[in-house]
Design a protein around this motif. Structure first.
Motif, PDB file in Angstrom:
ATOM      1  N   GLN A 284      30.109  38.312  65.579  1.00  0.00           N
ATOM      2  CA  GLN A 284      30.782  38.904  66.735  1.00  0.00           C
ATOM      3  C   GLN A 284      32.260  38.535  66.762  1.00  0.00           C
ATOM      4  O   GLN A 284      33.115  39.365  67.118  1.00  0.00           O
ATOM      5  CB  GLN A 284      30.099  38.444  68.015  1.00  0.00           C
ATOM      6  N   ASP A 288      35.352  41.205  66.886  1.00  0.00           N
ATOM      7  CA  ASP A 288      36.351  41.174  67.961  1.00  0.00           C
ATOM      8  C   ASP A 288      37.746  40.905  67.419  1.00  0.00           C
ATOM      9  O   ASP A 288      38.741  41.400  67.964  1.00  0.00           O
ATOM     10  CB  ASP A 288      35.971  40.118  68.994  1.00  0.00           C
ATOM     11  N   GLY A 298      39.895  42.785  75.805  1.00  0.00           N
ATOM     12  CA  GLY A 298      39.015  43.289  76.843  1.00  0.00           C
ATOM     13  C   GLY A 298      38.700  44.756  76.760  1.00  0.00           C
ATOM     14  O   GLY A 298      37.893  45.254  77.556  1.00  0.00           O
ATOM     15  N   ASN A 299      39.265  45.466  75.798  1.00  0.00           N
ATOM     16  CA  ASN A 299      39.004  46.901  75.664  1.00  0.00           C
ATOM     17  C   ASN A 299      37.956  47.213  74.614  1.00  0.00           C
ATOM     18  O   ASN A 299      37.654  48.390  74.374  1.00  0.00           O
ATOM     19  CB  ASN A 299      40.287  47.652  75.326  1.00  0.00           C
ATOM     20  N   ALA A 300      37.413  46.203  73.968  1.00  0.00           N
ATOM     21  CA  ALA A 300      36.347  46.400  72.976  1.00  0.00           C
ATOM     22  C   ALA A 300      35.353  45.256  73.114  1.00  0.00           C
ATOM     23  O   ALA A 300      35.725  44.086  73.047  1.00  0.00           O
ATOM     24  CB  ALA A 300      36.914  46.460  71.557  1.00  0.00           C
ATOM     25  N   ARG A 301      34.105  45.592  73.315  1.00  0.00           N
ATOM     26  CA  ARG A 301      33.034  44.606  73.468  1.00  0.00           C
ATOM     27  C   ARG A 301      31.993  44.849  72.378  1.00  0.00           C
ATOM     28  O   ARG A 301      31.651  46.009  72.081  1.00  0.00           O
ATOM     29  CB  ARG A 301      32.383  44.719  74.838  1.00  0.00           C
ATOM     30  N   SER A 302      31.494  43.754  71.810  1.00  0.00           N
ATOM     31  CA  SER A 302      30.502  43.867  70.738  1.00  0.00           C
ATOM     32  C   SER A 302      29.379  42.875  70.974  1.00  0.00           C
ATOM     33  O   SER A 302      29.573  41.809  71.582  1.00  0.00           O
ATOM     34  CB  SER A 302      31.147  43.607  69.370  1.00  0.00           C
ATOM     35  N   THR A 303      28.206  43.239  70.476  1.00  0.00           N
ATOM     36  CA  THR A 303      27.016  42.398  70.549  1.00  0.00           C
ATOM     37  C   THR A 303      26.295  42.483  69.214  1.00  0.00           C
ATOM     38  O   THR A 303      26.148  43.576  68.648  1.00  0.00           O
ATOM     39  CB  THR A 303      26.082  42.851  71.680  1.00  0.00           C
ATOM     40  N   VAL A 414      28.768  48.244  69.581  1.00  0.00           N
ATOM     41  CA  VAL A 414      30.171  48.110  69.969  1.00  0.00           C
ATOM     42  C   VAL A 414      30.485  49.181  71.001  1.00  0.00           C
ATOM     43  O   VAL A 414      30.104  50.350  70.825  1.00  0.00           O
ATOM     44  CB  VAL A 414      31.109  48.248  68.751  1.00  0.00           C
ATOM     45  N   ASN A 417      36.718  51.051  74.937  1.00  0.00           N
ATOM     46  CA  ASN A 417      37.250  51.703  76.125  1.00  0.00           C
ATOM     47  C   ASN A 417      38.125  52.897  75.740  1.00  0.00           C
ATOM     48  O   ASN A 417      38.621  52.999  74.616  1.00  0.00           O
ATOM     49  CB  ASN A 417      38.068  50.694  76.938  1.00  0.00           C
ATOM     50  N   PHE A 466      35.571  51.832  80.852  1.00  0.00           N
ATOM     51  CA  PHE A 466      35.090  50.577  81.414  1.00  0.00           C
ATOM     52  C   PHE A 466      35.242  50.622  82.925  1.00  0.00           C
ATOM     53  O   PHE A 466      36.260  51.073  83.446  1.00  0.00           O
ATOM     54  CB  PHE A 466      35.861  49.394  80.857  1.00  0.00           C
ATOM     55  N   THR A 468      36.057  48.680  85.973  1.00  0.00           N
ATOM     56  CA  THR A 468      36.758  47.446  86.321  1.00  0.00           C
ATOM     57  C   THR A 468      36.678  47.212  87.814  1.00  0.00           C
ATOM     58  O   THR A 468      36.656  48.157  88.615  1.00  0.00           O
ATOM     59  CB  THR A 468      38.229  47.505  85.901  1.00  0.00           C
TER      60      THR A 468
END
Length: 594
Positions: A284, A288, A298-303, A414, A417, A466, A468
């Protein structure tokens, strides 16, 4: 001066003398003349005869408040200096038993070391500069004494001790050493270890494995995680010979079993779970790190979800290949034999032993010489040749052992935003990513995670807005924001401190300075002559001067004590009611001067 002249004196002309401070000559003369300056029909000493005259003089001294303030200031400064020079106490020992605490306190008293208690008597504190020295000195005395003994129990073995007693002492020493080791863990307060070691035997069938039971008393609010329990289990198992891990049992002070029955034989332990989390976290972070500069923090989230293979597999194989041609094969061994059988003539010669000899090996025939001499001639009957060649076999032997913790499959999700686009007018809008850029993001994620299609890895990249949480201070005016409110509080704090300082100055310091350093007295106006015209008992100019003098005296004495004002008002009332008293006082003053 007669009584008729004295009666013409305006009482207000001498009010400054009537309001003289106690302890002065004017006050003494007024008291001798019988004038009551106390304001209640009797002097202060008359109403309180038990108070010494020195105390009365101190009360009347205008510099007494200043002296008192200076004394308080000196006392406060001295107290602060003594407080700053007081030693800083630190913990010498904590959570000691009552027996050890009493012995430690006795040793501190003998060494003249100050001490005090904290945490309800659970900790002993001494000056910080003596902590390390006292710990070493107390350790030399064997303090604090722990409840367990280690291998020092074997130092003082008696001569002729039995084997049973020696075995018991060894077991006690081993239990004590294990207990000390377990207590060194920060979570464990105390521990008890019980070992069950069977008697050794030469018969394999009758052998029994040793076992151990561990009781741990944990600190309040703390607990042992699964990894720590497994560590304690393996530590105890490794300290006792031939003790398997499954024979170690650990419980806490509440009776909870910390070692699960199947934890040592099957399932995932804490180390394996931590390894899985580490693989996921590292993958991860790589994703990121590559998407952060493109879309911003904060505009891209991954798991990441990792499937790890913890099975242990060993494989040994032996393979035989097909036979190769003789030209390509390797010769292991080769054997060749040749046999030739020759024919001979009949028996000749003298019968006997020499004639019955077996035939000799075949040799080259003897050909007669050129002189015609006769010779022996033989003819071959059969010729045989044998050849044996052994070739190496095409054989392959392989032993394969798969490493534990191999990655079976990785799944990555992934969310990106929308892009923030600003038009020519400065308006910002959120727009989705183009298809080509979304494909590039997918390829970047695959490269960052080490995508392997053969093992079934999957990547899912989604582009969405996203949600917010709105800033609660966004719609507030600038003067109501949190930062401004904090600034207001800080200004109010400093303003309050300044107000308190000004209040103390005007209420305490300034009056004390006025009483300590009063202004110089003004000269008293002369009494009017009998020839001057009088108006209401006094000349107009003299009356004006007297009034000015009284006003100046009042202004000079406005900060005196309230009783002076009461005395002054009382003297005025007496002068208005009976002017003869004022004339008598003045007459007594004049007679005293002569």
């Amino acid at each position: 001066m007669d009584s008729s002249a004295n009666s013409l004196i305006n009482p207000d002309a001498r009010m400054g003398l009537a309001g003289a401070q106690p302890g002065t000559a004017a006050a003494a003369q007024a008291g001798a003349a019988g004038v009551d300056l106390g304001g209640s029909g009797g002097g202060f000493a008359t109403r309180f005869p038990g108070i010494p005259a020195s105390l009365s003089q101190m009360r009347g001294n205008p510099r007494a408040p200043l002296i008192f303030a200076v004394a308080v200031l000196v006392a406060v400064v001295a107290g602060l200096i003594l407080w700053s020079r007081a030693p800083d106490y630190k913990v010498l020992y904590s959570n000691v038993s009552d027996q050890d605490g009493g012995a430690i306190v006795a040793a501190l008293q003998q060494a003249n070391v100050p001490y005090k208690f904290s945490d309800g008597g659970g900790a002993i504190l001494i000056p910080a500069d003596q902590v390390h020295e006292m710990r070493l000195r107390l350790a030399s005395q064997g303090l604090p004494k722990s409840g367990s003994v280690g291998f020092e129990l074997m130092d003082n073995q008696k001569f002729g001790i039995s084997q049973f007693a020696e075995q018991v002492n060894y077991q006690r020493a081993l239990e004590g050493e294990l207990q000390r080791t377990i207590e060194s863990i920060s979570t464990v307060k105390t521990a008890r270890v019980h070992l069950a070691i069977p008697k050794p035997t030469v018969f394999v069938r009758d052998r029994e494995a040793p076992s151990a039971s561990v009781l741990v008393n944990l600190y309040p609010g703390r607990m042992l995680d699964e990894g720590q329990v497994v560590a304690i289990t393996h530590m105890v198992s490794s300290a006792v010979p031939d003790m398997p891990v499954r024979n170690v049992t650990i419980i806490d002070q509440d009776g909870n079993l910390l070692t699960q029955p199947g934890a040592n034989g099957s399932g995932l332990d804490a180390t394996q779970l931590k390894y899985v989390q580490q693989i996921e976290h590292n993958t991860q972070q790589r994703i990121d790190a590559i998407l952060g500069p493109l879309f911003g923090a904060g505009n891209a989230r991954s798991t990441v979800s990792a499937d790890i293979d913890f099975s242990k597999n060993e494989q040994t194989s032996e393979n035989y290949g097909p036979n190769a041609t003789p030209q390509q094969a390797a010769i292991r061994s080769q054997q060749t034999s040749t046999a030739t059988e020759m024919s001979q003539g009949g028996a000749s010669g003298v019968p006997g032993a020499l004639s019955n000899q077996p035939p000799q090996p075949a040799s080259a025939p003897i050909v007669a010489g050129a002189n015609g001499a006769s010779g022996v001639s033989t003819t071959p009957i059969s010729d045989r040749k044998d050849s044996t060649t052994n070739y190496e076999l095409d054989r392959t032997v392989s032993h394969t052992e798969k490493a534990i913790g191999g990655i079976k499959r990785l799944s990555v999700a992934v969310v990106v935003n929308y892009m923030r686009v600003v038009d020519a007018k400065g308006h910002a809008t959120m727009q989705p990513l183009p298809a080509d850029k979304l494909a590039q993001v997918t390829q970047l994620v695959k490269d960052a995670m080490g995508y392997d299609q053969a093992r079934g890895d999957s990547v899912n990249v989604m582009n969405s807005t996203f949600t917010t949480i709105a800033d609660p201070d966004a719609d507030l005016p600038w003067w109501r924001t949190k930062d401004m409110i904090a600034l207001y509080r800080q200004i109010a704090l400093y303003a309050g401190i300044g107000a308190v300082a000004l209040f103390l100055y005007f209420v305490m310091v300034k009056p004390a300075l006025r009483r300590a350093f009063p202004p110089p007295p003004e000269p008293v106006a002369a009494l009017p002559s009998p020839d001057e015209p009088v108006l209401d008992g006094l000349p107009s100019a003299a009356a004006a001067a007297a009034e000015d003098e009284v006003e100046g005296s009042l202004v000079a004495l406005e900060s005196d004590k309230a009783k002076y004002e009461r005395n002054l008002e009382y003297a005025r009332q007496i002068a208005r009611q009976d002017p003869k008293i004022v004339a008598t006082v003045v007459k007594s003053w004049v007679s005293d001067e002569h």
